[in-house]
Design an enzyme around this catalytic site. Structure first.
Site, PDB file in Angstrom:
ATOM      1  N   SER A 207       0.782  -1.242   0.000  1.00 40.57           N
ATOM      2  CA  SER A 207       0.000   0.000   0.000  1.00 40.57           C
ATOM      3  C   SER A 207       0.814   1.293   0.000  1.00 40.57           C
ATOM      4  O   SER A 207       0.227   2.377  -0.025  1.00 40.57           O
ATOM      5  CB  SER A 207      -0.917   0.008   1.227  1.00 40.57           C
ATOM      6  OG  SER A 207      -0.144   0.145   2.412  1.00 40.57           O
TER       7      SER A 207
ATOM      8  N   THR B  84      -8.771   2.571  -4.307  1.00 42.86           N
ATOM      9  CA  THR B  84      -8.272   3.873  -3.846  1.00 42.86           C
ATOM     10  C   THR B  84      -8.572   4.990  -4.843  1.00 42.86           C
ATOM     11  O   THR B  84      -8.682   4.737  -6.048  1.00 42.86           O
ATOM     12  CB  THR B  84      -6.737   3.777  -3.640  1.00 42.86           C
ATOM     13  OG1 THR B  84      -6.205   5.088  -3.464  1.00 42.86           O
ATOM     14  CG2 THR B  84      -6.034   3.143  -4.840  1.00 42.86           C
ATOM     15  N   ASP B  85      -8.631   6.203  -4.330  1.00 44.70           N
ATOM     16  CA  ASP B  85      -8.828   7.354  -5.218  1.00 44.70           C
ATOM     17  C   ASP B  85      -7.627   7.560  -6.144  1.00 44.70           C
ATOM     18  O   ASP B  85      -7.722   8.256  -7.150  1.00 44.70           O
ATOM     19  CB  ASP B  85      -9.112   8.637  -4.417  1.00 44.70           C
ATOM     20  CG  ASP B  85      -8.017   9.028  -3.430  1.00 44.70           C
ATOM     21  OD1 ASP B  85      -7.006   8.306  -3.322  1.00 44.70           O
ATOM     22  OD2 ASP B  85      -8.179  10.078  -2.764  1.00 44.70           O
ATOM     23  N   GLU B  86      -6.486   6.945  -5.790  1.00 40.91           N
ATOM     24  CA  GLU B  86      -5.286   7.160  -6.607  1.00 40.91           C
ATOM     25  C   GLU B  86      -5.421   6.589  -8.018  1.00 40.91           C
ATOM     26  O   GLU B  86      -4.632   6.945  -8.900  1.00 40.91           O
ATOM     27  CB  GLU B  86      -4.046   6.570  -5.916  1.00 40.91           C
ATOM     28  CG  GLU B  86      -3.775   7.248  -4.596  1.00 40.91           C
ATOM     29  CD  GLU B  86      -2.367   7.050  -4.056  1.00 40.91           C
ATOM     30  OE1 GLU B  86      -1.467   6.678  -4.825  1.00 40.91           O
ATOM     31  OE2 GLU B  86      -2.184   7.287  -2.861  1.00 40.91           O
TER      32      GLU B  86
ATOM     33  N   TYR C  26       2.253   1.800  -7.593  1.00 37.97           N
ATOM     34  CA  TYR C  26       1.188   1.411  -6.651  1.00 37.97           C
ATOM     35  C   TYR C  26      -0.193   1.648  -7.275  1.00 37.97           C
ATOM     36  O   TYR C  26      -1.014   0.737  -7.352  1.00 37.97           O
ATOM     37  CB  TYR C  26       1.312   2.197  -5.329  1.00 37.97           C
ATOM     38  CG  TYR C  26       0.036   2.166  -4.509  1.00 37.97           C
ATOM     39  CD1 TYR C  26      -0.376   0.992  -3.878  1.00 37.97           C
ATOM     40  CD2 TYR C  26      -0.782   3.296  -4.380  1.00 37.97           C
ATOM     41  CE1 TYR C  26      -1.565   0.948  -3.141  1.00 37.97           C
ATOM     42  CE2 TYR C  26      -1.965   3.265  -3.656  1.00 37.97           C
ATOM     43  CZ  TYR C  26      -2.352   2.089  -3.037  1.00 37.97           C
ATOM     44  OH  TYR C  26      -3.526   2.045  -2.322  1.00 37.97           O
TER      45      TYR C  26
ATOM     46  N   LYS D 295      -3.198  -1.019  -8.409  1.00 39.63           N
ATOM     47  CA  LYS D 295      -4.572  -1.001  -7.882  1.00 39.63           C
ATOM     48  C   LYS D 295      -5.569  -0.845  -9.034  1.00 39.63           C
ATOM     49  O   LYS D 295      -6.638  -1.460  -9.035  1.00 39.63           O
ATOM     50  CB  LYS D 295      -4.749   0.146  -6.877  1.00 39.63           C
ATOM     51  CG  LYS D 295      -3.970  -0.003  -5.591  1.00 39.63           C
ATOM     52  CD  LYS D 295      -4.410  -1.176  -4.723  1.00 39.63           C
ATOM     53  CE  LYS D 295      -5.762  -0.986  -4.093  1.00 39.63           C
ATOM     54  NZ  LYS D 295      -6.083  -2.125  -3.163  1.00 39.63           N
TER      55      LYS D 295
HETATM   56  P1  NAD Z   1      -1.508  -1.739   5.103  1.00 40.14           P
HETATM   57  O1  NAD Z   1      -0.249  -1.727   4.316  1.00 40.14           O
HETATM   58  O2  NAD Z   1      -1.535  -1.100   6.453  1.00 40.14           O
HETATM   59  O3  NAD Z   1      -1.976  -3.261   5.302  1.00 40.14           O
HETATM   60  C1  NAD Z   1      -1.911  -4.215   4.296  1.00 40.14           C
HETATM   61  C2  NAD Z   1      -2.087  -5.596   4.914  1.00 40.14           C
HETATM   62  O4  NAD Z   1      -2.088  -6.563   3.857  1.00 40.14           O
HETATM   63  C3  NAD Z   1      -0.949  -5.998   5.871  1.00 40.14           C
HETATM   64  O5  NAD Z   1      -1.485  -6.579   7.039  1.00 40.14           O
HETATM   65  C4  NAD Z   1      -0.145  -7.024   5.071  1.00 40.14           C
HETATM   66  O6  NAD Z   1       0.496  -7.987   5.880  1.00 40.14           O
HETATM   67  C5  NAD Z   1      -1.228  -7.634   4.207  1.00 40.14           C
HETATM   68  N1  NAD Z   1      -0.693  -8.235   2.972  1.00 40.14           N
HETATM   69  C6  NAD Z   1       0.172  -7.660   2.093  1.00 40.14           C
HETATM   70  N2  NAD Z   1       0.441  -8.524   1.095  1.00 40.14           N
HETATM   71  C7  NAD Z   1      -0.282  -9.646   1.328  1.00 40.14           C
HETATM   72  C8  NAD Z   1      -0.439 -10.884   0.647  1.00 40.14           C
HETATM   73  N3  NAD Z   1       0.223 -11.132  -0.493  1.00 40.14           N
HETATM   74  N4  NAD Z   1      -1.271 -11.801   1.176  1.00 40.14           N
HETATM   75  C9  NAD Z   1      -1.929 -11.571   2.334  1.00 40.14           C
HETATM   76  N5  NAD Z   1      -1.812 -10.430   3.026  1.00 40.14           N
HETATM   77  C10 NAD Z   1      -1.006  -9.468   2.535  1.00 40.14           C
HETATM   78  O7  NAD Z   1      -2.600  -1.129   4.136  1.00 40.14           O
HETATM   79  P2  NAD Z   1      -3.888  -0.229   4.486  1.00 40.14           P
HETATM   80  O8  NAD Z   1      -3.492   1.194   4.544  1.00 40.14           O
HETATM   81  O9  NAD Z   1      -4.627  -0.840   5.615  1.00 40.14           O
HETATM   82  O10 NAD Z   1      -4.730  -0.426   3.139  1.00 40.14           O
HETATM   83  C11 NAD Z   1      -5.659  -1.484   3.007  1.00 40.14           C
HETATM   84  C12 NAD Z   1      -6.295  -1.408   1.640  1.00 40.14           C
HETATM   85  O11 NAD Z   1      -6.957  -0.169   1.475  1.00 40.14           O
HETATM   86  C13 NAD Z   1      -5.296  -1.500   0.487  1.00 40.14           C
HETATM   87  O12 NAD Z   1      -5.865  -2.294  -0.526  1.00 40.14           O
HETATM   88  C14 NAD Z   1      -5.123  -0.062   0.020  1.00 40.14           C
HETATM   89  O13 NAD Z   1      -4.819  -0.029  -1.354  1.00 40.14           O
HETATM   90  C15 NAD Z   1      -6.501   0.490   0.303  1.00 40.14           C
HETATM   91  N6  NAD Z   1      -6.569   1.942   0.583  1.00 40.14           N
HETATM   92  C16 NAD Z   1      -5.795   2.496   1.566  1.00 40.14           C
HETATM   93  C17 NAD Z   1      -5.926   3.850   1.871  1.00 40.14           C
HETATM   94  C18 NAD Z   1      -5.113   4.504   2.961  1.00 40.14           C
HETATM   95  O14 NAD Z   1      -5.191   5.722   3.137  1.00 40.14           O
HETATM   96  N7  NAD Z   1      -4.344   3.764   3.764  1.00 40.14           N
HETATM   97  C19 NAD Z   1      -6.839   4.631   1.153  1.00 40.14           C
HETATM   98  C20 NAD Z   1      -7.610   4.037   0.146  1.00 40.14           C
HETATM   99  C21 NAD Z   1      -7.469   2.687  -0.113  1.00 40.14           C
HETATM  100  O1  TDX Z   2       7.594  11.520   4.765  1.00 37.53           O
HETATM  101  C1  TDX Z   2       6.657  11.910   4.046  1.00 37.53           C
HETATM  102  N1  TDX Z   2       6.611  13.221   3.660  1.00 37.53           N
HETATM  103  C2  TDX Z   2       5.637  13.727   2.846  1.00 37.53           C
HETATM  104  O2  TDX Z   2       5.635  14.924   2.517  1.00 37.53           O
HETATM  105  C3  TDX Z   2       5.602  11.032   3.595  1.00 37.53           C
HETATM  106  C4  TDX Z   2       5.592   9.581   3.999  1.00 37.53           C
HETATM  107  C5  TDX Z   2       4.618  11.557   2.783  1.00 37.53           C
HETATM  108  N2  TDX Z   2       4.641  12.858   2.390  1.00 37.53           N
HETATM  109  C6  TDX Z   2       3.555  13.367   1.514  1.00 37.53           C
HETATM  110  C7  TDX Z   2       3.318  12.558   0.256  1.00 37.53           C
HETATM  111  C8  TDX Z   2       1.834  12.722   0.017  1.00 37.53           C
HETATM  112  O3  TDX Z   2       1.591  13.914  -0.706  1.00 37.53           O
HETATM  113  O4  TDX Z   2       2.337  13.262   2.255  1.00 37.53           O
HETATM  114  C9  TDX Z   2       1.242  12.867   1.417  1.00 37.53           C
HETATM  115  C10 TDX Z   2       0.641  11.585   1.958  1.00 37.53           C
HETATM  116  O5  TDX Z   2       1.600  10.555   1.757  1.00 37.53           O
HETATM  117  P1  TDX Z   2       1.297   9.035   2.173  1.00 37.53           P
HETATM  118  O6  TDX Z   2       0.924   9.002   3.623  1.00 37.53           O
HETATM  119  O7  TDX Z   2       2.450   8.219   1.714  1.00 37.53           O
HETATM  120  O8  TDX Z   2      -0.039   8.724   1.378  1.00 37.53           O
HETATM  121  P2  TDX Z   2      -0.414   8.777  -0.184  1.00 37.53           P
HETATM  122  O9  TDX Z   2       0.787   8.701  -1.050  1.00 37.53           O
HETATM  123  O10 TDX Z   2      -1.319   9.959  -0.373  1.00 37.53           O
HETATM  124  O11 TDX Z   2      -1.236   7.397  -0.325  1.00 37.53           O
HETATM  125  C11 TDX Z   2      -2.195   7.003   0.695  1.00 37.53           C
HETATM  126  O12 TDX Z   2      -3.505   7.280   0.292  1.00 37.53           O
HETATM  127  C12 TDX Z   2      -4.074   6.514  -0.730  1.00 37.53           C
HETATM  128  C13 TDX Z   2      -2.062   5.516   1.018  1.00 37.53           C
HETATM  129  O13 TDX Z   2      -0.723   5.220   1.414  1.00 37.53           O
HETATM  130  C14 TDX Z   2      -2.500   4.659  -0.137  1.00 37.53           C
HETATM  131  O14 TDX Z   2      -2.448   3.272   0.220  1.00 37.53           O
HETATM  132  C15 TDX Z   2      -3.926   5.027  -0.487  1.00 37.53           C
HETATM  133  O15 TDX Z   2      -4.356   4.318  -1.616  1.00 37.53           O
END
Ligand code: NAD
Ligand code: TDX
Length: 339
Positions: free
Chosen positions: A85, A125-127, A153, A157
């Site tokens: 992610s 994801t919105d990405e 990434y 997705k």
């Molecule tokens: P995260 O990285 O915190 O957690 C991912 C989990 O998936 C971990 O527990 C990891 O061990 C597990 N994993 C990774 N590869 C695997 C595999 N091959 N088999 C089984 N398990 C596996 O991620 P998150 O931030 O909780 O995101 C969860 C989902 O939501 C993702 O699909 C991400 O794309 C989506 N998403 C995240 C955000 C965000 O802001 N974090 C926003 C929109 C969508």
């Molecule tokens: O050290 C940093 N400094 C910084 O300026 C980090 C880690 C990030 N950033 C900036 C990059 C982005 O503009 O902050 C913003 C947020 O970064 P991230 O937390 O890495 O998130 P982003 O890249 O926006 O992606 C997240 O949102 C969409 C999640 O990680 C994804 O899994 C999800 O799909």
């Protein structure tokens, strides 16, 4: 009702499991997680002895393990959170993103076809929509916005989303997809912006802001995302995409300043570092569809949510200190050492 949750030892998946066990006392939740660097079993410790919960350590790309689990559990619904992610890691090494995010999704859907599930839900994801310009605040991502990705990434997705839609059309698999904006809240891995800045502030370390910090993200408290997915899997229309976001756009630099302020730390900790390659400028979700069709609205405002989140990191230091004292240090050195 049995729900198979993949990636439940990660940030959003674990929050979703806690939410569902609380909201639906008669549901059984089975979690499959590979426990990569981002998966943390200690997060799930409080429910490990709950008879409504089962944890299985396995890779979603491992067809045999996945089929065995489906044979044992016959899930009614599958919710796929499992993914690589982190955008920065995808820039370093794309291949594991393609493997887990695309191949893993196809294995899960093959299992759904073979054993029959009522709904396969893809957490996207919105990405996948790419980014928006800063000078057009009138523009938002709708479900009709074309897919246009920037990072390995987001491309992985988007590839998974296209495959989900293909399984729906070709095989009639009952699917749904949700595309959410940036989440924040408890159990967020400290490589991501908000928890990284909280942890560094608390350790009086530099706060690495990419570029000028002007990039905009649309932040949603994780529980509101969980509520939205609960609605989509039960009431969302089959084959549909639902955007999820709370109209809470903020510049990175303003988030970092806010965290400094809340923790009583000086803004002199802020350090501007080399920008992320291909850095998306602005994300902004139009959540009209999920609001109109399913009545979803975010319930936690940003001021309240960020305070709760900071409180959680203060109250749960061992959880993140253990992470940042381990292998994570090598990552940090690689990513930020010479930046
Ligand atoms: P995260 O990285 O915190 O957690 C991912 C989990 O998936 C971990 O527990 C990891 O061990 C597990 N994993 C990774 N590869 C695997 C595999 N091959 N088999 C089984 N398990 C596996 O991620 P998150 O931030 O909780 O995101 C969860 C989902 O939501 C993702 O699909 C991400 O794309 C989506 N998403 C995240 C955000 C965000 O802001 N974090 C926003 C929109 C969508
Ligand atoms: O050290 C940093 N400094 C910084 O300026 C980090 C880690 C990030 N950033 C900036 C990059 C982005 O503009 O902050 C913003 C947020 O970064 P991230 O937390 O890495 O998130 P982003 O890249 O926006 O992606 C997240 O949102 C969409 C999640 O990680 C994804 O899994 C999800 O799909």
């Amino acid at each position: 009702m049995t729900i198979l949750v993949t990636g439940g030892a990660g940030f959003i998946g674990s929050n979703f499991i806690f939410y569902m066990l609380d909201k639906h006392p008669d549901y059984r939740i089975v979690c499959i997680d590979k426990l990569t660097y981002a998966g943390n079993l200690s997060t799930l410790a409080p429910i490990m002895n709950d008879e409504r919960f089962r944890f299985v350590k396995a890779d979603i790309c491992d067809r045999e393990a996945v089929y065995t689990l489906f044979e044992e559990e016959h899930p009614d619904i599958v919710v796929n959170f499992a993914a690589e992610s982190h955008v920065d890691r995808s820039i370093e090494n794309p291949s594991i993103f393609l493997q887990t995010n695309i191949i893993g999704t196809s294995v899960l859907m093959d299992a759904c076809r073979k054993y029959g599930v009522g709904r396969y839900h893809q957490v996207s994801t919105d990405e996948v929509y790419g980014d928006l310009p800063l000078d057009r605040p009138d523009l938002f991502f709708t479900e009709e916005t074309p897919i246009h990705t920037s990072s390995p990434y987001s491309s992985s997705k988007a590839g998974a989303d296209l495959l989900v839609q293909a399984y729906s059309r070709t095989y009639g698999l009952p699917v749904s997809i949700s595309r959410c904006s940036n989440n924040y809240g408890p159990y967020h891995f400290p490589e991501k912006l908000i928890p990284l800045m909280i942890a560094n502030c608390l350790n009086d370390k530099p706060l690495p802001v990419y570029g000028q910090g002007l990039n905009v993200r649309d932040w949603l408290y994780v529980e509101d995302h969980c509520k939205a997915i609960d609605l989509v899997i039960h009431k969302g229309r089959e084959g549909e995409v639902y955007n999820i976001g709370g109209h809470n756009e903020m510049r990175n630099i303003d988030i970092v300043r806010l965290i400094c302020h809340e923790l009583g730390k000086p803004e002199s900790l802020i350090t501007y570092v080399t920008d992320r390659k291909g850095h998306d400028m602005r994300y902004a979700i139009d959540p009209t569809k999920i609001h109109n069709e399913l009545g979803w609205l975010p319930e936690t405002g940003f001021e309240d949510g960020i305070r709760k989140t900071i409180r959680w990191y203060l109250d749960n230091r061992p959880w993140w200190e253990e992470i940042i004292s381990g292998e994570y240090q090598n990552y940090y050195e690689r990513m930020y050492g010479n930046r």
